[in-house]
Write a protein that holds these residues in place. Sequence first.
Motif, PDB file in Angstrom:
ATOM      1  N   ASP A 131       0.833  -1.204   0.000  1.00 39.94           N
ATOM      2  CA  ASP A 131       0.000   0.000   0.000  1.00 39.94           C
ATOM      3  C   ASP A 131       0.870   1.258   0.000  1.00 39.94           C
ATOM      4  O   ASP A 131       0.568   2.225  -0.703  1.00 39.94           O
ATOM      5  CB  ASP A 131      -0.924   0.025   1.222  1.00 39.94           C
ATOM      6  N   ALA A 132       1.951   1.237   0.778  1.00 41.98           N
ATOM      7  CA  ALA A 132       2.841   2.399   0.849  1.00 41.98           C
ATOM      8  C   ALA A 132       3.540   2.622  -0.490  1.00 41.98           C
ATOM      9  O   ALA A 132       3.672   3.761  -0.949  1.00 41.98           O
ATOM     10  CB  ALA A 132       3.868   2.208   1.971  1.00 41.98           C
ATOM     11  N   ILE A 133       3.978   1.547  -1.135  1.00 43.27           N
ATOM     12  CA  ILE A 133       4.630   1.672  -2.438  1.00 43.27           C
ATOM     13  C   ILE A 133       3.652   2.241  -3.464  1.00 43.27           C
ATOM     14  O   ILE A 133       4.017   3.097  -4.276  1.00 43.27           O
ATOM     15  CB  ILE A 133       5.204   0.317  -2.903  1.00 43.27           C
ATOM     16  N   ALA A 134       2.406   1.798  -3.415  1.00 41.97           N
ATOM     17  CA  ALA A 134       1.396   2.310  -4.352  1.00 41.97           C
ATOM     18  C   ALA A 134       1.140   3.796  -4.158  1.00 41.97           C
ATOM     19  O   ALA A 134       0.586   4.448  -5.046  1.00 41.97           O
ATOM     20  CB  ALA A 134       0.097   1.518  -4.191  1.00 41.97           C
ATOM     21  N   ASP A 135       1.583   4.332  -3.042  1.00 41.00           N
ATOM     22  CA  ASP A 135       1.340   5.742  -2.730  1.00 41.00           C
ATOM     23  C   ASP A 135       2.571   6.624  -2.954  1.00 41.00           C
ATOM     24  O   ASP A 135       2.488   7.837  -2.772  1.00 41.00           O
ATOM     25  CB  ASP A 135       0.854   5.862  -1.283  1.00 41.00           C
ATOM     26  N   ILE A 136       3.717   6.050  -3.344  1.00 42.14           N
ATOM     27  CA  ILE A 136       4.910   6.883  -3.561  1.00 42.14           C
ATOM     28  C   ILE A 136       4.765   7.634  -4.886  1.00 42.14           C
ATOM     29  O   ILE A 136       4.092   7.167  -5.814  1.00 42.14           O
ATOM     30  CB  ILE A 136       6.226   6.072  -3.518  1.00 42.14           C
ATOM     31  N   PRO A 137       5.381   8.802  -4.998  1.00 42.37           N
ATOM     32  CA  PRO A 137       5.244   9.606  -6.223  1.00 42.37           C
ATOM     33  C   PRO A 137       5.693   8.867  -7.480  1.00 42.37           C
ATOM     34  O   PRO A 137       5.065   9.019  -8.535  1.00 42.37           O
ATOM     35  CB  PRO A 137       6.148  10.818  -5.959  1.00 42.37           C
ATOM     36  N   GLU A 138       6.739   8.071  -7.380  1.00 42.19           N
ATOM     37  CA  GLU A 138       7.234   7.357  -8.554  1.00 42.19           C
ATOM     38  C   GLU A 138       6.192   6.371  -9.079  1.00 42.19           C
ATOM     39  O   GLU A 138       6.012   6.229 -10.292  1.00 42.19           O
ATOM     40  CB  GLU A 138       8.526   6.592  -8.232  1.00 42.19           C
ATOM     41  N   TYR A 139       5.485   5.711  -8.182  1.00 37.30           N
ATOM     42  CA  TYR A 139       4.461   4.755  -8.607  1.00 37.30           C
ATOM     43  C   TYR A 139       3.262   5.483  -9.197  1.00 37.30           C
ATOM     44  O   TYR A 139       2.722   5.075 -10.231  1.00 37.30           O
ATOM     45  CB  TYR A 139       4.033   3.857  -7.442  1.00 37.30           C
ATOM     46  N   ARG A 140       2.842   6.558  -8.548  1.00 35.87           N
ATOM     47  CA  ARG A 140       1.708   7.324  -9.073  1.00 35.87           C
ATOM     48  C   ARG A 140       2.031   7.886 -10.453  1.00 35.87           C
ATOM     49  O   ARG A 140       1.191   7.853 -11.360  1.00 35.87           O
ATOM     50  CB  ARG A 140       1.315   8.422  -8.088  1.00 35.87           C
ATOM     51  N   ARG A 141       3.259   8.378 -10.636  1.00 36.73           N
ATOM     52  CA  ARG A 141       3.669   8.907 -11.944  1.00 36.73           C
ATOM     53  C   ARG A 141       3.635   7.794 -12.996  1.00 36.73           C
ATOM     54  O   ARG A 141       3.155   7.993 -14.112  1.00 36.73           O
ATOM     55  CB  ARG A 141       5.075   9.500 -11.856  1.00 36.73           C
ATOM     56  N   PHE A 142       4.113   6.612 -12.629  1.00 39.55           N
ATOM     57  CA  PHE A 142       4.100   5.485 -13.554  1.00 39.55           C
ATOM     58  C   PHE A 142       2.667   5.105 -13.936  1.00 39.55           C
ATOM     59  O   PHE A 142       2.370   4.900 -15.107  1.00 39.55           O
ATOM     60  CB  PHE A 142       4.827   4.281 -12.936  1.00 39.55           C
ATOM     61  N   GLU A 143       1.791   5.028 -12.961  1.00 42.08           N
ATOM     62  CA  GLU A 143       0.390   4.682 -13.227  1.00 42.08           C
ATOM     63  C   GLU A 143      -0.249   5.699 -14.171  1.00 42.08           C
ATOM     64  O   GLU A 143      -0.976   5.327 -15.093  1.00 42.08           O
ATOM     65  CB  GLU A 143      -0.397   4.641 -11.911  1.00 42.08           C
ATOM     66  N   GLU A 144       0.024   6.979 -13.948  1.00 39.35           N
ATOM     67  CA  GLU A 144      -0.532   8.025 -14.801  1.00 39.35           C
ATOM     68  C   GLU A 144       0.022   7.924 -16.221  1.00 39.35           C
ATOM     69  O   GLU A 144      -0.712   8.075 -17.201  1.00 39.35           O
ATOM     70  CB  GLU A 144      -0.245   9.406 -14.213  1.00 39.35           C
ATOM     71  N   ALA A 145       1.325   7.677 -16.329  1.00 38.16           N
ATOM     72  CA  ALA A 145       1.953   7.554 -17.642  1.00 38.16           C
ATOM     73  C   ALA A 145       1.422   6.334 -18.378  1.00 38.16           C
ATOM     74  O   ALA A 145       1.169   6.382 -19.591  1.00 38.16           O
ATOM     75  CB  ALA A 145       3.475   7.480 -17.494  1.00 38.16           C
TER      76      ALA A 145
END
Length: 132
Positions: free
Chosen positions: A25-39
């Motif tokens: 859950d914490a990894i899913a909330d890091i900026p790098e993961y959110r940026r990847f999901e958006e991209a």
Amino acid sequence: MSIETDATEAATDDQVEALASRLGDAIADIPEYRRFEEAQAAVQADDEAQERISEFERLRQEFAMARQAGRADQETMRKVQEAQRDLHSLPVMEEYVDAQDELQDRLETLNEAVSAPLEVDFGGEAGGCCQD
């Protein structure tokens, strides 16, 4: 081994699984993961990117089959490379690749943190078996 010991071990297993879930859950909330999901979502929504991905995959598959049959040549390889360059030249794909690289770097750092006390490559071991 007593029943009490078994219950303690089960609680420890449950605690480890709960911690692993919280880590996910914490990894899913890091900026790098959110940026990847958006991209990734942007690439999936982009018709031109999807067309170029399909073309690249088609050419790559043709090359793999030709190589397997012993008839792959430089021209076929050049077409695959050109299709990949065309695909990666799209701004939406550039963002996706950058986000993927950034996330990979962050996940490697996290893997090292988890692996250090275990004295084993946690991510590598979690990824499969039969590794030397």
